[in-house]
Design an enzyme around this catalytic site. Structure first.
Site, PDB file in Angstrom:
ATOM      1  N   ASP A   5       0.794  -1.268   0.036  1.00  0.00           N
ATOM      2  CA  ASP A   5      -0.214  -0.040  -0.009  1.00  0.00           C
ATOM      3  C   ASP A   5       0.538   1.245   0.029  1.00  0.00           C
ATOM      4  O   ASP A   5       0.272   2.380  -0.192  1.00  0.00           O
ATOM      5  CB  ASP A   5      -1.076   0.022   1.276  1.00  0.00           C
ATOM      6  N   GLU A   6       2.136   0.990   0.420  1.00  0.00           N
ATOM      7  CA  GLU A   6       3.091   2.165   0.373  1.00  0.00           C
ATOM      8  C   GLU A   6       3.155   3.050  -1.042  1.00  0.00           C
ATOM      9  O   GLU A   6       3.496   4.244  -1.160  1.00  0.00           O
ATOM     10  CB  GLU A   6       4.261   2.101   1.029  1.00  0.00           C
ATOM     11  N   TYR A  43      12.126   2.698  -1.579  1.00  0.00           N
ATOM     12  CA  TYR A  43      11.261   1.477  -1.271  1.00  0.00           C
ATOM     13  C   TYR A  43      10.067   1.454  -2.044  1.00  0.00           C
ATOM     14  O   TYR A  43       9.861   0.760  -3.102  1.00  0.00           O
ATOM     15  CB  TYR A  43      11.185   1.092  -0.240  1.00  0.00           C
ATOM     16  N   LYS A  72       8.671  -0.108  -5.816  1.00  0.00           N
ATOM     17  CA  LYS A  72       7.756  -1.022  -5.675  1.00  0.00           C
ATOM     18  C   LYS A  72       6.475  -0.597  -6.858  1.00  0.00           C
ATOM     19  O   LYS A  72       5.784  -1.525  -7.418  1.00  0.00           O
ATOM     20  CB  LYS A  72       6.977  -1.375  -4.445  1.00  0.00           C
TER      21      LYS A  72
END
Length: 332
Positions: A122-123, A148, A152
């Site tokens: 969800d980030e 990060y 993603k």
């Protein structure tokens, strides 16, 4: 799906999924894992050798991935560099694994015509205000804030492009923060648990108001299996268990489990660019595919997790001093 390839299957959430497959299906599983610091052979060592095999390798190794993918009916792609603090210190492994590795896997899947499920976070959506009534949905625009989460996000977009451009048979899931067995003690919940087991004090970033939407790794595994077997090709599904808690509440629950005062913790320097709040709306997954979490009660799942770390001290103990020294050097 008699033969399933799980990338990153010796890591935290990947190994939990491998355990799920052994318990709930008859499939044979091949784990491909680079065995970096965050993975461990021990996490899958107790599984039957006639059901689970381990290949030590890098997902960015194109010939290796082409050979392995061609031998399997489906691939579940967990392999990723995933620790925000590490991505701030050195983004290069995140680019290598999350982007180049995913590209390598997609090319192998395209060549073999193999079903793929891609695990994301969800980030990629950035964060929400603490008082925002909204939650992330499948249509929320991407707004990553760290090396990060941005890598993603890039890997998700690669999967979407390969589905549209080349007809790859893939689905994507974006999940909220996981907790449970086999999670490296650099992560928030196991770090605090092991601090208290050692008689120390939990460490809380800033005021502890940052909110995460926690889900037990077992529930993540069951959701992934549901999507892999019944999800619509090309679709994205958000996985969450309505487990929103701020970091202060989580620390206090850990302290209460051990009978410690609720203020028995230390405030430490906040993480750079620390996202405020994540919150998942998993309506699509629940209504379309009929999934629901087993650990709807975060307190019960947290208690089970604490008991696991108490029972597996021999696994995390050798790493504890180095982890705490690394945090101490950053004032955390």
């Amino acid at each position: 799906m008699d033969h399933i390839l799980v990338t990153g299957g010796a890591g935290f959430i990947g190994s939990n999924f491998v355990h799920f497959l052994v318990e709930h299906t008859d499939a044979k599983v091949t784990v491909v894992d680079k065995l970096t610091y965050a993975a461990s052979r021990e996490s899958i060592a107790d599984l039957p050798a006639d059901r689970v095999s381990l290949v030590v390798g890098d997902i960015a190794d194109q010939p290796l991935m082409e050979r392995l993918v061609a031998e399997h009916d489906a691939v579940v792609h967990y392999a990723a560099e995933s620790h925000n603090d590490n991505s701030l210190a050195d983004p290069s492994p995140f680019v290598h694994t999350n982007l180049i590795g995913t590209f390598s896997l997609l090319e192998a899947v395209r060549k073999a015509g193999t079903r793929l499920h891609h695990i994301s976070t969800d980030e990629v959506y950035g964060d929400l205000e603490l008082d925002d009534p909204e939650r992330f949905t499948e249509s929320t625009p991407y707004n990553p804030s760290s090396p990060y989460s941005s890598t993603k996000a890039g890997s998700d977009l690669l999967v979407r492009a390969w589905v549209r451009s080349f007809g790859v048979q893939a689905t994507i899931s974006n999940c909220s923060n996981n907790y449970g067995p086999w999670q490296h003690i650099e992560k928030f919940i196991p770090r605090q648990i092991t601090n208290v087991i050692d008689g120390g004090r939990p460490k809380l970033y800033g005021a502890g108001q940052n909110v995460r939407d926690w889900i037990h790794a077992d529930d993540h595994s069951s959701a992934v299996w549901t999507i892999l077997t019944t999800g619509r090709i090309g679709e994205t599904y958000l996985i969450g268990a309505d487990g929103e808690r701020n970091n202060l509440d989580v620390v206090r629950q850990i302290l209460a489990h051990f009978g410690r005062p609720e203020d028995d913790f230390d405030h430490v320097t906040d993480r750079a660019g620390h996202d405020l709040r994540y919150a998942i709306d998993s309506t699509k997954l629940r209504t379309e595919l009929g999934w629901s979490p087993r650990f709807g009660d975060f307190e019960k799942g947290l208690a089970d997790t604490i008991e696991w770390y108490q029972a597996h001290e021999a696994w995390w103990r050798p790493h504890k001093d180095a982890v705490e020294a690394s945090y101490a050097a950053k004032g955390q």
